[in-house]
Design a protein around this motif. Structure first.
Motif, PDB file in Angstrom:
ATOM      1  N   VAL B 164       1.325  -1.341   0.246  1.00 41.47           N
ATOM      2  CA  VAL B 164       0.116   0.058  -0.010  1.00 41.47           C
ATOM      3  C   VAL B 164       1.070   0.922  -0.258  1.00 41.47           C
ATOM      4  O   VAL B 164       0.540   2.042  -0.361  1.00 41.47           O
ATOM      5  CB  VAL B 164      -0.972  -0.002   1.056  1.00 41.47           C
ATOM      6  CG1 VAL B 164      -1.136   1.611   1.313  1.00 41.47           C
ATOM      7  CG2 VAL B 164      -1.866  -0.662   1.171  1.00 41.47           C
ATOM      8  N   ALA B 167       2.412   1.668  -3.396  1.00 39.47           N
ATOM      9  CA  ALA B 167       0.992   2.098  -4.531  1.00 39.47           C
ATOM     10  C   ALA B 167       0.317   3.692  -3.974  1.00 39.47           C
ATOM     11  O   ALA B 167      -0.518   4.490  -4.988  1.00 39.47           O
ATOM     12  CB  ALA B 167      -0.402   1.471  -4.792  1.00 39.47           C
ATOM     13  N   ASN B 168       1.057   4.016  -2.697  1.00 39.74           N
ATOM     14  CA  ASN B 168      -0.090   5.247  -2.311  1.00 39.74           C
ATOM     15  C   ASN B 168       0.733   5.538  -1.202  1.00 39.74           C
ATOM     16  O   ASN B 168       1.301   6.232   0.072  1.00 39.74           O
ATOM     17  CB  ASN B 168      -1.357   4.471  -1.345  1.00 39.74           C
ATOM     18  CG  ASN B 168      -1.892   5.851  -1.021  1.00 39.74           C
ATOM     19  OD1 ASN B 168      -2.020   7.428  -1.142  1.00 39.74           O
ATOM     20  ND2 ASN B 168      -3.417   5.608  -0.409  1.00 39.74           N
ATOM     21  N   ASP B 170       0.969   8.869   0.188  1.00 39.66           N
ATOM     22  CA  ASP B 170       0.696   9.804   1.415  1.00 39.66           C
ATOM     23  C   ASP B 170      -0.084   8.369   2.703  1.00 39.66           C
ATOM     24  O   ASP B 170       0.253   8.609   3.952  1.00 39.66           O
ATOM     25  CB  ASP B 170      -0.822  10.088   0.651  1.00 39.66           C
ATOM     26  CG  ASP B 170      -0.588  11.413   0.106  1.00 39.66           C
ATOM     27  OD1 ASP B 170       0.322  11.933   0.454  1.00 39.66           O
ATOM     28  OD2 ASP B 170      -1.389  11.936  -0.526  1.00 39.66           O
ATOM     29  N   SER B 200      -7.014   9.346  10.595  1.00 40.93           N
ATOM     30  CA  SER B 200      -8.381   9.427   9.493  1.00 40.93           C
ATOM     31  C   SER B 200      -8.395   9.422   8.326  1.00 40.93           C
ATOM     32  O   SER B 200      -9.717   9.799   7.409  1.00 40.93           O
ATOM     33  CB  SER B 200      -9.834   9.204  10.357  1.00 40.93           C
ATOM     34  OG  SER B 200      -9.449   8.661  11.848  1.00 40.93           O
ATOM     35  N   GLY B 201      -7.120  10.473   8.160  1.00 37.66           N
ATOM     36  CA  GLY B 201      -6.518  11.152   6.962  1.00 37.66           C
ATOM     37  C   GLY B 201      -6.816  10.338   5.645  1.00 37.66           C
ATOM     38  O   GLY B 201      -7.258   9.593   5.172  1.00 37.66           O
ATOM     39  N   ALA B 202      -6.544  10.850   4.454  1.00 42.76           N
ATOM     40  CA  ALA B 202      -6.045  10.393   3.661  1.00 42.76           C
ATOM     41  C   ALA B 202      -5.038   9.056   3.523  1.00 42.76           C
ATOM     42  O   ALA B 202      -5.755   8.790   2.531  1.00 42.76           O
ATOM     43  CB  ALA B 202      -5.931  11.427   2.143  1.00 42.76           C
ATOM     44  N   HIS B 206      -6.925   4.004   7.690  1.00 38.56           N
ATOM     45  CA  HIS B 206      -8.114   3.123   6.067  1.00 38.56           C
ATOM     46  C   HIS B 206      -7.467   2.736   4.807  1.00 38.56           C
ATOM     47  O   HIS B 206      -8.521   2.022   4.589  1.00 38.56           O
ATOM     48  CB  HIS B 206      -9.356   3.959   6.331  1.00 38.56           C
ATOM     49  CG  HIS B 206     -10.176   4.030   7.469  1.00 38.56           C
ATOM     50  ND1 HIS B 206      -9.492   5.331   7.782  1.00 38.56           N
ATOM     51  CD2 HIS B 206     -10.662   4.365   8.676  1.00 38.56           C
ATOM     52  CE1 HIS B 206     -10.543   5.380   9.732  1.00 38.56           C
ATOM     53  NE2 HIS B 206     -10.855   4.641   9.743  1.00 38.56           N
ATOM     54  N   ASN B 207      -6.967   2.889   4.951  1.00 38.85           N
ATOM     55  CA  ASN B 207      -5.890   2.767   3.349  1.00 38.85           C
ATOM     56  C   ASN B 207      -5.421   1.092   3.735  1.00 38.85           C
ATOM     57  O   ASN B 207      -5.210   0.549   2.548  1.00 38.85           O
ATOM     58  CB  ASN B 207      -4.978   2.994   3.048  1.00 38.85           C
ATOM     59  CG  ASN B 207      -5.891   4.533   2.416  1.00 38.85           C
ATOM     60  OD1 ASN B 207      -6.187   5.188   1.950  1.00 38.85           O
ATOM     61  ND2 ASN B 207      -5.522   5.971   3.550  1.00 38.85           N
ATOM     62  N   HIS B 209      -5.070  -2.634   2.625  1.00 35.74           N
ATOM     63  CA  HIS B 209      -5.812  -3.608   2.718  1.00 35.74           C
ATOM     64  C   HIS B 209      -5.575  -5.416   3.474  1.00 35.74           C
ATOM     65  O   HIS B 209      -6.169  -6.163   2.911  1.00 35.74           O
ATOM     66  CB  HIS B 209      -5.519  -4.347   1.183  1.00 35.74           C
ATOM     67  CG  HIS B 209      -4.808  -2.896   0.246  1.00 35.74           C
ATOM     68  ND1 HIS B 209      -6.245  -2.134   0.524  1.00 35.74           N
ATOM     69  CD2 HIS B 209      -4.324  -2.543  -0.766  1.00 35.74           C
ATOM     70  CE1 HIS B 209      -6.826  -1.049  -0.479  1.00 35.74           C
ATOM     71  NE2 HIS B 209      -5.169  -1.168  -1.138  1.00 35.74           N
TER      72      HIS B 209
END
Lengths: 109, 244
Positions: B164, B167-168, B170, B200-202, B206-207, B209
């Motif tokens: 993750v 891929a992300n 942030d 809880s931000g971008a 929660h990102n 997997h």
């Protein structure tokens, strides 16, 4: 690019979909095993508020759930920014919900 | 360490040279008993090429400085025995994944530690020196959760293992979120709501997997995925209370 609100919405729609999927599978098995024709199925669904609510809820839950999931996949594979993702997620929801609700309307109206 | 018999073939060690652009350079390193991957790198720097850049400090698995990619897998090199990772007499050593390379095997750890700060990794005390020391009962569920997460040595192995993060950019990553979870469960800390908002931000918890690459590779056998799952539950409860 998944905050707590979209995360909760995706889990909530999963909770809604779980019993609806079971109901849908049960209906499919009943329809296939009973040998119902298309006109017999339509005879049961047309004008039925129950089936309209059942599949209407299903279509909206699927559209929300799938749009959020696709948003994550698109962000991680294509690296789109926040505003592009917001537009794309909304568009995906509108297309999926529109197609689903149109199909529900076609068999229950 | 003792030398193996003189007729023992040397190990072929491929080492990354350069920064983002670069290439692997191969060195022949004498094999020794109980040799670690860090020993290989140190031998090259001391005997073959003194310009080789790498980072280490304690050599006993406490400081978290020496993590590198060994045959494509993130590992703490000071505690990784060559005999367990070599493939047909060769070992490949590269800088940690998901972090900018400064030179050769040394990566810039700033993005990793910046995310610890972003995730609310700083402790906010609730008492002054004038207050009595708060008793901490080891058997309470919150303390047990904190204890399970607290042995992190900041080596960034989990950060390098996380797809993750790849891929992300942030995404805060497993270590920073694991740190946040240990503080969420610390009764002495006074910044719960701010910390739950921070994760809880971008790029927040929660990102994740739940692929558990961090769990598979953590040298201290911690479970950042479980910590992140705990944060997900805590942030949902906070959101339902209108706190984030």
């Amino acid at each position: 690019m998944l905050g707590v609100r979209l995360y909760m919405l995706q889990r909530l729609t999963a909770l809604i979909m779980a019993p609806l999927v079971m109901g849908h599978i049960a209906v499919m098995i009943y329809a296939v095993q009973g040998g119902l024709s298309a006109s017999e199925i339509l005879g049961r669904t047309q004008g039925s508020l129950l089936w309209a609510v059942f599949y209407g809820t299903f279509a909206v839950a699927v559209a929300l759930h799938a749009a959020i999931g696709l948003r994550t996949i698109i962000h991680e594979t294509m690296g789109l920014g926040r505003s592009s993702l917001a537009v794309l997620t909304s568009a995906l929801f509108v297309v999926l919900a529109g197609m689903g609700l149109y199909a529900v309307y076609a068999v229950t109206a | 360490m003792t030398d193996l018999p003189p007729d023992t073939a040397p190990l072929r060690v491929s080492v990354w040279r350069g920064a983002k652009a670069g290439a692997f350079e191969t060195f022949d390193v004498p094999m020794q008993e109980s040799q670690t991957v860090l020993d290989l790198v140190a031998w090259i720097q001391q005997n073959a090429d003194p310009t080789l850049a790498y980072r280490y400090a304690c050599r006993v698995g406490m400081c978290g400085s020496c993590a590198m990619m060994v045959n494509g897998v993130p590992r703490w090199t000071c505690r990784t025995h060559v005999s367990k990772v070599m493939r047909g007499g060769t070992v490949q050593v590269a800088p940690l994944r998901n972090l900018p390379v400064i030179k050769d095997l040394a990566v810039d750890m700033d993005p990793f530690f910046d995310k610890w700060t972003e995730a609310g990794g700083a402790f906010f005390p609730t008492k002054s020196r004038a207050d009595a020391v708060e008793p901490i009962l080891p058997e309470t569920p919150a303390r047990q959760e904190a204890d399970a997460a607290i042995e992190c040595i900041n080596c960034a192995v989990c950060y390098a293992a996380c797809d993750v993060v790849s891929a992300n950019p942030d995404y805060l990553g497993p270590a920073a979120l694991n740190r946040a979870w240990s503080l969420v469960n610390d009764v002495k800390d006074g910044a719960l709501d701010a910390r739950l908002t921070a994760v809880s931000g971008a790029g927040g918890c929660h990102n994740c997997h739940s692929q558990q690459g961090c769990v598979a590779h953590c040298p201290n056998e911690l479970n950042p995925t479980a910590s992140i799952a705990g944060l997900k539950r805590a942030t949902v409860r906070a959101a339902l209370r209108g706190k984030s």
